[in-house]
Scaffold this motif. Structure first.
Motif, short mmCIF file in Angstrom:
data_model
loop_
_atom_site.label_atom_id
_atom_site.label_comp_id
_atom_site.label_asym_id
_atom_site.label_seq_id
_atom_site.Cartn_x
_atom_site.Cartn_y
_atom_site.Cartn_z
N PHE A 310 35.46 24.28 14.23
CA PHE A 310 34.26 24.66 14.98
C PHE A 310 34.11 26.18 14.98
O PHE A 310 35.09 26.92 14.99
N SER A 321 25.05 25.14 16.48
CA SER A 321 25.26 24.28 17.65
C SER A 321 26.48 23.41 17.45
O SER A 321 26.96 23.20 16.32
N PHE A 322 26.97 22.88 18.55
CA PHE A 322 28.13 22.00 18.50
C PHE A 322 27.82 20.75 17.69
O PHE A 322 28.67 20.27 16.94
N GLN A 323 26.58 20.22 17.83
CA GLN A 323 26.19 19.03 17.10
C GLN A 323 26.16 19.28 15.59
O GLN A 323 26.61 18.46 14.80
N GLN A 324 25.63 20.45 15.19
CA GLN A 324 25.61 20.78 13.77
C GLN A 324 27.02 20.87 13.20
O GLN A 324 27.29 20.36 12.10
N THR A 325 27.89 21.52 13.94
CA THR A 325 29.26 21.63 13.47
C THR A 325 29.91 20.26 13.38
O THR A 325 30.63 19.95 12.42
N PHE A 326 29.63 19.42 14.39
CA PHE A 326 30.21 18.08 14.37
C PHE A 326 29.70 17.27 13.18
O PHE A 326 30.48 16.60 12.50
N GLU A 327 28.38 17.36 12.94
CA GLU A 327 27.82 16.62 11.81
C GLU A 327 28.38 17.13 10.49
O GLU A 327 28.66 16.35 9.57
N GLN A 328 28.53 18.46 10.40
CA GLN A 328 29.09 19.03 9.18
C GLN A 328 30.53 18.56 8.97
O GLN A 328 30.92 18.17 7.86
N ARG A 330 31.81 15.89 10.22
CA ARG A 330 31.77 14.46 9.95
C ARG A 330 31.45 14.19 8.48
O ARG A 330 32.08 13.34 7.84
#
Length: 423
Positions: A310, A321-328, A330
């Protein structure tokens, strides 16, 4: 005609200040915070590090004017163990949930290279538990029992010759994880002149080895600034603990009785116990809690999240964003799994082909051996048949000769009988 640019003077921003027409009441916010904090209570965790017999339990009893449960530890433990005990104390109307962690067996092993490992693992474990609570979908930090270590009292053996190697290594491993306060245990075993030199030598070794111990805050304009500045210059504190009360004059005081006199625990001319209690509990307890959360825990949290991949900004230096990092992450994880799956499939196919080739080679060898054995069997069978035919011929010849001999003997016997009758 050509247009002429006219430069206008900059417009000054005017900030309108409003004056209260009467008393509103937000000046009571500090009182509300005090009432709320008093109702919820406070949490404070102390880690005591020192060799067995340094008086850690006695000092804790003396600091909080109570008697905590403790059992004497032997010097024969194979490894360092940490024992944690939590107590709920109350003074006036203020509640305190106190956790005392003791390092049992510290420094008793022959090989002291890993003495600090259990301590570092314990501190990181408490940080990790708090981080896991923060990352939960349904979290309850207000009711969560915070077990992060707020203060580390490092007990130094009163040798008078400086710090041991284990002390330097352990403090260096912990200075970025916890607030270290070095104290000289059983200071009544050293004279005042030796104690002053011992303190200077300890601080010199700490600075030389670039060890960052906790410094009492001096960034405010209150009276605590002057007191903390003076206390920082008196580190490490030389303390004496005692659970016994001795009558001195008309008062019963905590003290240690010796044949040559009495050492009063709360007498500043005898030891620094009152200074330690003042700095640790009465003046800077909340600052230690804040430093633990804002510096040590944030450093651990940053390290863990960076290890997980992250980040705050991307390659274009724009916020991520945290969601973008998570999706990346993933997507990268799926690609990594797909890559590993393809590699495993290719490896499996190669191994199957290798096995098929190996089996074909084995099958070929078996057929070759089978053909050789078959030919050998045919030759053996042919040889046996020839031997059988030879034996049959010899047997027939033998029977023929036997018949001839029998016939000759019969003819000879008949002739003999005929001669006898003529006589």
């Amino acid at each position: 005609m050509a247009a002429v640019a006219v430069e206008r003077p900059p417009v000054e921003e005017k900030v309108r200040t409003l004056k209260l027409a009467g008393h509103v009441g937000f000046d009571s916010l500090p009182d509300q915070l005090v009432a709320k904090s008093t109702q919820n209570g406070f949490t404070f965790n102390i880690l005591c590090i020192g060799e067995t017999g340094m008086g850690k339990s006695t000092l804790m009893d003396t600091l909080f004017n109570t008697s905590f449960e403790s059992n004497p530890a032997p010097h024969t433990l194979p490894a360092v163990k940490l024992k944690s005990h939590t107590y709920e104390l109350q003074e006036s109307n203020v509640k305190l949930k106190l956790t005392i962690v003791d390092t049992v067996g510290y420094g008793d092993q022959i090989d002291k290279g890993d003495s600090f490992t259990a301590i570092v693992d314990y501190i990181d474990k408490q940080f990790d538990d708090y981080l896991q609570e923060e990352l939960k979908i349904k979290r309850s930090l207000s009711a969560y029992h915070d077990t992060r270590t707020h203060a580390c009292l490092y007990f130094i053996c009163p040798t008078g010759h400086g710090l041991k190697s284990i002390d330097l290594v352990c403090m260096k491993k912990l200075d970025s994880k916890v607030n270290i306060i070095p104290i000289i245990a059983k200071a009544d075993t050293i004279s005042k002149a030796e104690l002053s030199k011992f303190k200077q030598r300890i601080m010199q070794e700490i600075r030389t080895n670039n060890i960052h111990i906790y410094q009492f805050p001096t960034n405010d304009d209150t009276m605590a600034k002057v007191v903390n500045t003076d206390m920082n210059s008196q580190l490490p504190f030389a303390v004496v603990g005692s659970t016994d009360f001795v009558r001195v004059g008309n008062k019963m005081l905590r003290a240690r009785q010796y044949p040559w006199g009495t050492v009063q625990v709360e007498n500043e001319s005898h030891c620094d116990f009152t200074k330690l209690r003042e700095m640790l509990i009465r003046t800077n307890m909340e600052d230690m809690r804040e430093v633990t959360h804002q510096r040590h825990y944030e450093l651990y949290r940053k390290k863990i999240l960076e290890t997980m991949g992250f980040t705050d900004v991307g390659q274009d230096n724009q916020p991520v964003s945290f969601q973008q990092t998570f999706e990346q992450k993933r997507l990268e994880h799926r690609e990594e799994l797909q890559r590993k799956e393809d590699e495993m499939r290719q490896t499996f196919v190669l191994r199957v082909k290798e096995k098929e080739t190996e089996l074909k080679e084995v099958e070929k060898d078996l057929f070759t051996k089978y053909d050789a054995l078959k030919r050998e069997h045919v030759e053996e069978k042919k040889r046996y048949e020839e031997l059988k035919k030879r034996l049959d011929d010899e047997k027939a010849e033998f029977q023929k000769r036997k018949h001839q001999v029998s016939t000759q003997q019969l003819s000879s016997h008949t002739l003999t009988l005929g001669k006898n009758k003529k006589k």
